[in-house]
Every structure is written in structure tokens, then in C-alpha cells.
Design an enzyme around this catalytic site. Structure first.
Site, PDB file in Angstrom:
ATOM      1  N   CYS A 406       0.835  -1.197   0.000  1.00 16.45           N
ATOM      2  CA  CYS A 406       0.000   0.000   0.000  1.00 16.45           C
ATOM      3  C   CYS A 406       0.878   1.259   0.000  1.00 16.45           C
ATOM      4  CB  CYS A 406      -0.952  -0.029   1.194  1.00 16.45           C
ATOM      5  SG  CYS A 406      -2.323   1.140   1.057  1.00 16.45           S
ATOM      6  N   HIS A 543      -3.483  -5.132   0.042  1.00 25.07           N
ATOM      7  CA  HIS A 543      -2.880  -5.698   1.253  1.00 25.07           C
ATOM      8  C   HIS A 543      -2.912  -7.226   1.173  1.00 25.07           C
ATOM      9  CE1 HIS A 543      -2.588  -2.080   3.927  1.00 25.07           C
ATOM     10  NE2 HIS A 543      -3.449  -1.605   3.034  1.00 25.07           N
ATOM     11  N   GLU A 545      -1.490  -9.389   2.911  1.00 25.03           N
ATOM     12  CA  GLU A 545      -1.424 -10.062   4.218  1.00 25.03           C
ATOM     13  C   GLU A 545      -2.795 -10.507   4.717  1.00 25.03           C
ATOM     14  OE1 GLU A 545      -1.475  -5.557   5.307  1.00 25.03           O
ATOM     15  OE2 GLU A 545      -0.824  -6.865   3.663  1.00 25.03           O
TER      16      GLU A 545
END
Length: 576
Positions: A406, A543, A545
Site C-alpha cells: 500500500c 494488502h 497479508e
């Protein structure tokens, strides 16, 4: 539907989320479908506008819900997909009740906490518990409800009262309560003290809830006499007092609970044998147990390591980057590497900081230079920006693997624009609104005045450009995973951002060797950045993750850890 409420006492942050997630894993090992709900008693509508330093990371769901980090734990442990409604806040409940009152739905009655607020809470739980959270489309069998905060908090009083009523609404056979409490060790003799647990159980009972299971958080296993004392003074059987001691990793907790008969206890307490479970689900459950056991064994056997340096601005509270940490751990396990994670406060890398505190400045740079890989995660605001730019420059010039997430992508682009493309004053509109070269700009559809829930949020598509299949490391990583269908160029990932790379500068970047291999469906919004002449230099606007799982690591994170450990793609995927 069976409901298990998980409450906590003595202190906040005691580990209710991990306990609830681990309990869910155990239930899945016997073929049950499990969902989870987190209750947060704060007045905010959601976690979106809360500071990570105060509350930890904001986790983002497929539907764009900005929720508490515990929902990330649920998704990672249970491998489910939740919705924004799986996170209940005081703000959401009061908003719903007030909107009904304004519409006249209460027929002139005086609107009160009891029954209107408590009824709204119960109805919300019953509705959300029935929503499918996996690909089967079927309703879950068990709903685990985590009550945030600590029993006795004034903020949680309406929720505690709602749960007191709820146990009778659904019936004793369908409702159980597990209470997580602290057993501290006092003095040089290491005596385990039970009084805090006795006190919190007494308070819980005074509010109308009696625990079926007491999970004692402690640094070592409970002594037999301590277990007996808690059993006697808290009015439960000895088998209802379990020890949740400190372990090497949170992945051990489900097995720790299983060893102490937690699954057998809930079998009897809730009559789980009466739930019909197909043969396929039983087999799938057995496989989950085998895979989880293997995961913990492999974690304990790791001897080789990889050092990752995270350069961020919320490093005082590491829960601010919880999903990033977990994604690195997942990839480390896949690569058979023990993760050594070092933290650098971004502002301490800036030249100006050297004048303020030269010792900390030198220490920060020493830590950065020790990295096998450098990661710059997301964030907001100007503080520490130039330190992150310096870290990206170091990674690019020294050929150190780099992953920017990001803001981390935007930082890498700003650094490249300044030092490779020659735009010396290049910056983001977020940090320098009147810069001549605004390399990163505000997205036109995003509000600058209303901050709550107005970013580009949730699951969005990214399309890989034609021709990238021959050389793009990121694309190869996705193609070798379950994240991209065979023969497709499309991936789906979760987003949370207000700014984007300025498309007007893309020809300048690509001419100098920075390629945007993934873009949105219109080809206008930059999603994945990659340098060709580098071991691994990747940035993602999304993102990754958020979708990483212990047994299925995120491709960008996996590639980053592989490169940091000196491994090739073939090494890790040859048996996939």
C-alpha cells in the site's frame, strides 16, 4: 445452532481471540462448520478511524468491512470468510436502534437499553450466526462469540445482559460459556495466585452468567493444587479448569486445548454428537488435525533463519502490523526458515533525526543494513515518510529484497521518481499537496472530509498485463498458488487506500525500468509494481497479508521471504 461465548477477566488483551480461534480449529477437526462473532463495546461504528497505536491493526474483509484484528485471527485459524456484520460494536447497535426509533418502528414506546438494545444484540447474533462462511454455502453448526474487553467494564454491560438473556433464548443445551482469566505468578518462589480468577468469576456470576469452562492464562502449566482451588472456589469441576500456558507460538494452542480434553468437554456439554456430520466432512476434519499437528512440529524444528526488517511508524505497538507479521510467519514456515523480525521506526532513518539523536540514528541504520529483506507496510500521515524513502533507496541500490504494501508501494515509486527519473521534488499529494511532481494522488471518488468508511475498501480485481508471464516474479508466484485460476490473468485481493500512483507518470517509470505488471480492470489504477533487474523488488497497492493463511501463504509474501532466504521459485514449488 450451538453458541459458545468467550469472555475475559482481570485484564484486557489476555488472549481471548487466540483462545476462541483455537477452539474453533478444534471443532473443525471433528467436521463441524464454525463461524465467529466479535463484540467490541466501543462507540465507534467500526475500527476504520481508530489509531493502530491505540487499538492495533485495522483488519479488512472481502466486503470492505474495517474490523477488529481478532477477525483476522478467526479467518486465519478457521480458514473462513467473514463479513462486516461479524463484528458488533456499541455504535452499530445504537445506530440501528435509533434509526428504527426515528422510523417509528417502536410504536411510541420508550426506547430503553432493556429490552430494545439487548434484543437488538441477540437478534444480530442469531442472524449473523446463520450466514455461511465457507464455499459450501451451508449454515454453520457452531458460532463462537467473543465478548471484547473485561467483565465488569461499564461499556460492555448491555452485551453481558444480552448474553444473560440469550442463554435462555436459545436454551441451556445450545449455549456454553468459556471464561479466560489470568493466573499471575508472584514473588521469587513463583507462586500461582488464584484470587484474581476467583474475583472475576464472582463478578461474572453476579451478572447472571456462570462459566462452563475456565481457561487460565499463565506462564507455566497450572499446579494441581491451584487447579483444585480454582475448581472449589469457582464452583466448577476440575476438568472444567484448563491451563492455557505460554507456548512457542500461537499455532500450538489448539493442540494444547485438545490435550486437556476441551473437545470432549464440549461434546458432552453441547451434545455435539447429535449434529449430523457427513463422511466427507469427517475426513476433512481429520486432515485439518493432521495438517495442524504437522504445522506445529515443523515450526519447532526450524533451525535456519531469515532476517526481515520492518520499517514502519507504528512500531511501538507491534499489533499494529499483526497480519503482516503472521503473513511473514506463514511464508517462513513454507520456506522452512525461522523468522527473525527486526523493527525500525521510520523517522529514525531520516537525516534530520541524526541531529536529534545520533545514537538512535546509527542504530536504526545498523539494523537496516543487517536485513536479508526490507518490508515497508501501509500507513497514513507524513511522519516517517522520508525514512521509508531512504529504506526503499537502500533496498533498490543494494539489491536487498523489498516488499512495499500500500503506502510501501507509493514510497518505492516516490524514491524511484526522485533518484532514477530525476524528479527531485517528487512526492505524494498526501504529504505535499502542492508539489510540482505529485507522483501519488488522491483518488477522485474518495472523500477528503468524511474519513470513516470512505476509502477504496475490500476485495478488488487485479489484471496482469499481457507479456508479463515470461518474466514477472509476482505473476509466477500467483500462478504457482491457489490464488489465481489456471489460465487466468486475474487475482482478487483486499484493499484499503485513499491515494494511488499518478497514471500520468507511468510512461516515465516504465521507460526507466519500473514496471506496473498488475492493474485494475480498466487498466488505469496501478496495483503491482516490480523491478526487472533486482532479486525481488515488489510493491502492491492492495494488502496481501489479509488473505494469508498458515497452510496457504500469500504469494507476494512467500516470494519476498524466498528471495530474502536466497531460495528460488523451483525450490519451494517443486512438490506443490
Amino acid at each position: 445452532m450451538k453458541y459458545i461465548l468467550v469472555s475475559g477477566g482481570v485484564i484486557s488483551g489476555i488472549g481471548k481471540g487466540i483462545f476462541a480461534s483455537s477452539l474453533g480449529v478444534l471443532l473443525k477437526t471433528i467436521g463441524l462448520r464454525v463461524t465467529a462473532i466479535k463484540i467490541d463495546p466501543y462507540m465507534n461504528i467500526d475500527a476504520g478511524t481508530m489509531s493502530p497505536i491505540e487499538h492495533g491493526e485495522v483488519f479488512v474483509l472481502n466486503d470492505g468491512g474495517e474490523v477488529d484484528l481478532d477477525l483476522g485471527n478467526y479467518e486465519r485459524f478457521l480458514d473462513v470468510t467473514l463479513t462486516r456484520d461479524n463484528n458488533i460494536t456499541t455504535g452499530k447497535i445504537y445506530q440501528q436502534v435509533i434509526q428504527k426509533e426515528r422510523k417509528g418502528e417502536y410504536l411510541g414506546k420508550t426506547v430503553q437499553v432493556v429490552p430494545h438494545i439487548t434484543d437488538a444484540i441477540q437478534e444480530w447474533i442469531e442472524r449473523v450466526a446463520m450466514i455461511s462462511v465457507d464455499h459450501s454455502g451451508e449454515e454453520p453448526d457452531v458460532c463462537i462469540i467473543e465478548l471484547g474487553g473485561t467483565v465488569g467494564d461499564i461499556e460492555s454491560a448491555p452485551f453481558v445482559e444480552a448474553m444473560r438473556q440469550f442463554q435462555f433464548r436459545v436454551g441451556h443445551a445450545n449455549f456454553a460459556l468459556a471464561h479466560v482469566s489470568l493466573v499471575p505468578v508472584i514473588g521469587p518462589g513463583g507462586e500461582q495466585k488464584t484470587k484474581p480468577t476467583q474475583t472475576t468469576i464472582r463478578e461474572l456470576r453476579a451478572l447472571g452468567l456462570s462459566p462452563d469452562l475456565i481457561a487460565c492464562r499463565c506462564c507455566k502449566a497450572l499446579e494441581p493444587e491451584v487447579r483444585a482451588k480454582i475448581s472449589m472456589f469457582c464452583h466448577v469441576g476440575k476438568e472444567q479448569v484448563i491451563s492455557v500456558r505460554d507456548v512457542l507460538s500461537t499455532y500450538h494452542v489448539p493442540l494444547l486445548l485438545k490435550e486437556q480434553g476441551v473437545l470432549s468437554f464440549f461434546h458432552k456439554r453441547l451434545g455435539l454428537n447429535n449434529i449430523h456430520i457427513s463422511a466427507d466432512r469427517l475426513i476433512k476434519g481429520e486432515n485439518i488435525l493432521k495438517e495442524w499437528t504437522k504445522l506445529t512440529e515443523e515450526h519447532d524444528r526450524l533451525n535456519k533463519s531469515v532476517t526481515i526488517v520492518l520499517v514502519g511508524k507504528y512500531t511501538n505497538l507491534q499489533d499494529s502490523y499483526l497480519s503482516v507479521i503472521k503473513a511473514l510467519e506463514h511464508s517462513g514456515l513454507k520456506c522452512e526458515r525461522k523468522l527473525i523480525l527486526k523493527w525500525v521506526e521510520a523517522s529514525e532513518l531520516e537525516h534530520e533525526y541524526e541531529k536529534i539523536n545520533p545514537d538512535k540514528y546509527r542504530k536504526a541504520w545498523n539494523v537496516l543494513s543487517s536485513a536479508n529483506g526490507i518490508l515497508v507496510p501501509g500507513g497514513f500521515g507524513n511522519r516517517g515518510t522520508e525514512g521509508k524513502v531512504a529504506a526503499a533507496k537502500w533496498a533498490r541500490e543494494k539489491k536487498i529484497p523489498y516488499l512495499g504494501i500500500c503506502l510501501g508501494l507509493q514510497i518505492a515509486v516516490i524514491e524511484f521518481a526522485r533518484n532514477v527519473c530525476g524528479f527531485s521534488d517528487a512526492n505524494s499529494e498526501e504529504f505535499e499537496p502542492y508539489a510540482k511532481h505529485r507522483i501519488v494522488i488522491n483518488m477522485p471518488e474518495v472523500s477528503l472530509t468524511h474519513l470513516g468508511g470512505t476509502m477504496r475498501l475490500g476485495m478488488r480485481s487485479t489484471i496482469f498485463k499481457d507479456g508479463t508471464e515470461k518474466w514477472s516474479t509476482t505473476r509466477k508466484l500467483y500462478e504457482a498458488s491457489d490464488f489465481m485460476a489456471v489460465g487466468k490473468q486475474r487475482i482478487e485481493e483486499r484493499h484499503r487506500h485513499r491515494y494511488e500512483v499518478n497514471p500520468a507518470y507511468i510512461p516515465d517509470f516504465e521507460e526507466k525500468g519500473m514496471h506496473f505488471v498488475g492493474r485494475d480492470e480498466k487498466g488505469e489504477r496501478m496495483e503491482i509494481m516490480e523491478l526487472k533487474d533486482h532479486p525481488f523488488f515488489v510493491g502492491t497497492q492492495y494488502h496481501p497479508e489479509y488473505l494469508s493463511r498458515p497452510l496457504k501463504p500469500s504469494p507476494p509474501f512467500l516470494g519476498f521471504v524466498m528471495a530474502s532466504a536466497g531460495l528460488s521459485l523451483d525450490t519451494i514449488f517443486r512438490n506443490s
